[in-house]
Design a protein around this motif. Structure first.
Motif, mmCIF file in Angstrom:
data_model
loop_
_atom_site.group_PDB
_atom_site.id
_atom_site.type_symbol
_atom_site.label_atom_id
_atom_site.label_comp_id
_atom_site.label_asym_id
_atom_site.label_seq_id
_atom_site.Cartn_x
_atom_site.Cartn_y
_atom_site.Cartn_z
ATOM 1 N N MET A 1 0.834 -1.195 0.000
ATOM 2 C CA MET A 1 0.000 0.000 0.000
ATOM 3 C C MET A 1 0.875 1.254 0.000
ATOM 4 S SD MET A 1 -2.875 -1.215 2.784
ATOM 5 C CE MET A 1 -4.152 -0.076 2.259
ATOM 6 N N PRO A 2 0.353 2.381 -0.474
ATOM 7 C CA PRO A 2 1.136 3.622 -0.489
ATOM 8 C C PRO A 2 1.681 3.971 0.896
ATOM 9 C CG PRO A 2 -0.896 3.911 -1.736
ATOM 10 C CD PRO A 2 -0.998 2.579 -1.065
ATOM 11 N N GLY A 3 2.987 4.255 0.950
ATOM 12 C CA GLY A 3 3.617 4.616 2.210
ATOM 13 C C GLY A 3 4.140 3.440 3.008
ATOM 14 N N ILE A 4 3.846 2.210 2.584
ATOM 15 C CA ILE A 4 4.314 1.015 3.289
ATOM 16 C C ILE A 4 5.474 0.400 2.505
ATOM 17 C CG2 ILE A 4 3.738 -1.314 4.061
ATOM 18 C CD1 ILE A 4 2.429 0.821 5.740
ATOM 19 N N GLU A 5 6.626 0.294 3.155
ATOM 20 C CA GLU A 5 7.796 -0.278 2.485
ATOM 21 C C GLU A 5 7.769 -1.797 2.511
ATOM 22 O OE1 GLU A 5 12.700 -0.193 2.768
ATOM 23 O OE2 GLU A 5 11.501 1.137 4.025
ATOM 24 N N ARG A 6 7.434 -2.369 3.668
ATOM 25 C CA ARG A 6 7.410 -3.823 3.813
ATOM 26 C C ARG A 6 6.136 -4.261 4.534
ATOM 27 N NH1 ARG A 6 13.437 -5.733 5.788
ATOM 28 N NH2 ARG A 6 14.666 -4.663 4.186
ATOM 29 N N PRO A 7 5.570 -5.380 4.114
ATOM 30 C CA PRO A 7 4.382 -5.895 4.816
ATOM 31 C C PRO A 7 4.772 -6.584 6.115
ATOM 32 C CG PRO A 7 4.983 -7.372 3.041
ATOM 33 C CD PRO A 7 5.943 -6.205 2.960
ATOM 34 N N ALA A 8 3.776 -6.909 6.900
ATOM 35 C CA ALA A 8 3.987 -7.622 8.164
ATOM 36 C C ALA A 8 3.007 -8.781 8.251
ATOM 37 C CB ALA A 8 3.787 -6.675 9.349
ATOM 38 N N ILE A 9 3.384 -9.792 9.023
ATOM 39 C CA ILE A 9 2.457 -10.878 9.341
ATOM 40 C C ILE A 9 1.958 -10.648 10.756
ATOM 41 C CG2 ILE A 9 2.118 -13.366 9.574
ATOM 42 C CD1 ILE A 9 4.473 -13.790 7.708
ATOM 43 N N ALA A 10 0.650 -10.532 10.901
ATOM 44 C CA ALA A 10 0.044 -10.288 12.215
ATOM 45 C C ALA A 10 -0.623 -11.562 12.723
ATOM 46 C CB ALA A 10 -0.974 -9.160 12.129
ATOM 47 N N ALA A 11 -0.423 -11.852 13.993
ATOM 48 C CA ALA A 11 -1.044 -13.016 14.632
ATOM 49 C C ALA A 11 -1.976 -12.556 15.743
ATOM 50 C CB ALA A 11 0.026 -13.936 15.210
ATOM 51 N N ILE A 12 -3.080 -13.264 15.892
ATOM 52 C CA ILE A 12 -3.987 -13.020 17.019
ATOM 53 C C ILE A 12 -3.550 -13.918 18.173
ATOM 54 C CG2 ILE A 12 -6.359 -13.194 17.839
ATOM 55 C CD1 ILE A 12 -7.295 -12.475 15.076
ATOM 56 N N TRP A 13 -3.285 -13.305 19.312
ATOM 57 C CA TRP A 13 -2.639 -13.977 20.446
ATOM 58 C C TRP A 13 -3.606 -14.065 21.618
ATOM 59 C CZ3 TRP A 13 2.969 -14.180 19.741
ATOM 60 C CH2 TRP A 13 3.654 -14.851 20.753
ATOM 61 N N PRO A 14 -3.925 -15.278 22.111
ATOM 62 C CA PRO A 14 -4.793 -15.386 23.291
ATOM 63 C C PRO A 14 -4.075 -14.857 24.527
ATOM 64 C CG PRO A 14 -3.929 -17.541 22.661
ATOM 65 C CD PRO A 14 -3.516 -16.588 21.585
ATOM 66 N N THR A 15 -4.781 -14.073 25.328
ATOM 67 C CA THR A 15 -4.180 -13.466 26.520
ATOM 68 C C THR A 15 -5.109 -13.653 27.717
ATOM 69 O OG1 THR A 15 -5.222 -11.276 26.340
ATOM 70 C CG2 THR A 15 -3.247 -11.663 25.012
ATOM 71 N N MET A 16 -4.650 -13.231 28.868
ATOM 72 C CA MET A 16 -5.454 -13.319 30.088
ATOM 73 C C MET A 16 -6.650 -12.381 30.037
ATOM 74 S SD MET A 16 -2.374 -13.583 32.912
ATOM 75 C CE MET A 16 -3.493 -13.706 34.304
ATOM 76 N N ARG A 17 -6.590 -11.358 29.181
ATOM 77 C CA ARG A 17 -7.689 -10.403 29.056
ATOM 78 C C ARG A 17 -8.564 -10.662 27.832
ATOM 79 N NH1 ARG A 17 -5.175 -4.735 28.726
ATOM 80 N NH2 ARG A 17 -7.371 -4.219 28.448
ATOM 81 N N GLY A 18 -8.171 -11.613 27.003
ATOM 82 C CA GLY A 18 -8.920 -11.891 25.771
ATOM 83 C C GLY A 18 -7.989 -12.224 24.636
ATOM 84 N N GLU A 19 -7.755 -11.258 23.741
ATOM 85 C CA GLU A 19 -6.857 -11.463 22.614
ATOM 86 C C GLU A 19 -6.116 -10.161 22.308
ATOM 87 O OE1 GLU A 19 -9.269 -14.859 20.007
ATOM 88 O OE2 GLU A 19 -9.394 -12.753 19.432
ATOM 89 N N SER A 20 -4.871 -10.301 21.872
ATOM 90 C CA SER A 20 -4.090 -9.171 21.384
ATOM 91 C C SER A 20 -3.591 -9.496 19.986
ATOM 92 C CB SER A 20 -2.896 -8.877 22.302
ATOM 93 O OG SER A 20 -3.314 -8.413 23.566
ATOM 94 N N ILE A 21 -3.144 -8.471 19.274
ATOM 95 C CA ILE A 21 -2.552 -8.643 17.959
ATOM 96 C C ILE A 21 -1.054 -8.419 18.083
ATOM 97 C CG2 ILE A 21 -2.389 -7.650 15.635
ATOM 98 C CD1 ILE A 21 -5.425 -6.980 15.973
ATOM 99 N N VAL A 22 -0.263 -9.343 17.543
ATOM 100 C CA VAL A 22 1.192 -9.225 17.578
ATOM 101 C C VAL A 22 1.711 -9.212 16.144
ATOM 102 C CG1 VAL A 22 3.349 -10.239 18.398
ATOM 103 C CG2 VAL A 22 1.269 -10.474 19.775
ATOM 104 N N LEU A 23 2.544 -8.231 15.817
ATOM 105 C CA LEU A 23 3.163 -8.145 14.509
ATOM 106 C C LEU A 23 4.472 -7.373 14.620
ATOM 107 C CD1 LEU A 23 1.421 -5.418 12.292
ATOM 108 C CD2 LEU A 23 1.196 -5.478 14.767
ATOM 109 N N ASP A 24 5.425 -7.779 13.861
ATOM 110 C CA ASP A 24 5.479 -8.756 12.795
ATOM 111 C C ASP A 24 5.954 -10.082 13.384
ATOM 112 O OD1 ASP A 24 5.794 -9.982 10.264
ATOM 113 O OD2 ASP A 24 7.785 -9.154 10.024
ATOM 114 N N VAL A 25 5.421 -11.207 12.884
ATOM 115 C CA VAL A 25 5.840 -12.509 13.384
ATOM 116 C C VAL A 25 6.580 -13.311 12.321
ATOM 117 C CG1 VAL A 25 4.080 -12.665 15.189
ATOM 118 C CG2 VAL A 25 3.557 -13.512 12.900
#
Length: 352
Positions: A123-147
């Motif tokens: 996309m415009p302005g983005i040099e490199r893409p990332a892989i995002a993972a949905i991570w189960p946590t004690m509060r629910g879920e978080s998003i972690v990137l880049d993996v």
């Protein structure tokens, strides 16, 4: 068909290919009946299997491909071999051409990323893409990137990941202004490598719209769910992801061994079976299967190659939710707001 979400599937990708992909796709139709599939793969293999899955057959279009990408092929080799004609490439191309809203593959990660970048472009302005993972946590879920997509990201790329992860949190989790933290070896501002410290300084100064930057987070904060989005570069992110998966399997093994060791342990397990079942479901990696390629002009989901039908269904469900919640539109809006803010900040600095 206008109200349908169209998902293109690389039916030949993964350790077991269509033996997992087709049952997984059929399973998700129970939960998401508004899906229309475009299946790319060897019709001689797929047609007999579809005959045994009438619900999936009725909801699908089959496109024959002669070439499939092997799990151990190098990205450059896969790109030369499969460009334009493999099941993986054609699934991605369907998104580029507007025939599908999102593509899903359980195939070779490196090949999928190479083909996605080549076919969809960033996309415009983005040099490199990332892989995002949905991570189960004690509060629910978080998003972690880049993996795993960008090893050794610089400060600007880390900021891009923060914007991308925030847009994903708004789209998938419905969080209006997600909190974002930079993964570091400590929470003190003087700790960490220069690129991470520089990214932190820039995030504080710019205050990008639609996210709240809270500072550094450490490895144990991921599982705690301290922030909605954890940003890191691909080397550290991939190690963290694989460590968490291994730890979950290790704990499951310990529990199985402990519960079968003595007669009293077996009796105790029967009384606590409900609690153990809930724990097993919470720790089940299939429930959060699906890495999202962010920063491209289209949505591509990478399913774990060794997952089963339930796990693949989770990846398809994630793809459905992202398309339905207009992830690409939200990312474009957030990137536009961020770049306008950067220009305004630079103008203020030059005037000062």
């Amino acid at each position: 068909m206008s109200n349908k979400i169209t998902i293109s599937l690389d039916a030949m990708g993964g350790d077991t290919g269509p033996q997992t992909v087709l049952p997984g796709a059929d399973l998700v139709l129970t939960r998401c009946p508004d899906i229309h599939f475009i299946l790319f793969g060897d019709s001689k293999v797929l047609e007999p299997m579809l005959d045994r899955l009438p619900r999936l057959k009725a909801a699908s279009e089959l496109v024959h491909t002669d070439v499939s990408i092997e799990m151990d092929e190098k990205p450059s080799q896969a790109l030369r071999k499969g460009r334009g004609k493999s099941s993986m490439w054609q699934a991605i191309a369907a998104v580029k051409e507007g025939r599908a809203d999102v593509a899903v593959s359980a195939g070779n990660t490196g090949a999928l990323m190479a083909m996605s970048k080549f076919c969809l472009r960033t996309m415009p302005g983005i040099e490199r893409p990332a892989i995002a993972a949905i991570w189960p946590t004690m509060r629910g879920e978080s998003i972690v990137l880049d993996v795993g997509a960008t090893v050794g990201a610089d400060a600007q790329q880390l900021i891009d990941f923060a914007i991308l992860g925030g847009a994903m949190a708004r789209s998938v989790q419905g969080i209006q202004t997600p909190t974002v933290g930079l993964l570091n070896i400590g929470v003190e501002e003087v700790k960490g490598v220069e690129e991470v410290r520089t990214a932190a300084k820039m995030l504080r100064e710019m205050s990008p719209p639609n996210i709240v930057y809270t500072g550094f987070v450490e490895g144990d904060d991921i599982g705690k769910g301290t922030v909605d989005v954890v940003v890191t570069e691909g080397f550290a992110g991939n190690i963290a992801l694989k460590t968490a998966e291994g730890t979950a399997k290790q704990l499951a093994g310990y529990l199985r061994a402990a519960m079968s060791r003595t007669l009293m342990a077996k009796i105790g397990y029967l009384f606590a079976k409900g609690a153990f079942d809930r724990l097993r479901e919470k720790m089940d990696p299939r429930k959060v299967n699906g890495g999202v390629f962010l920063g491209l002009n289209g949505i591509v989901i990478k399913s774990h190659g060794g997952t089963d039908a339930e796990g693949f269904a989770s990846a398809v469900e994630l793809a459905h939710d992202m398309a339905k919640n207009e992830l690409i539109k939200k990312i474009s809006q957030d990137l536009g707001d961020y770049h306008r803010g950067r220009f305004n900040l630079n103008d203020e600095k030059s005037e000062g």
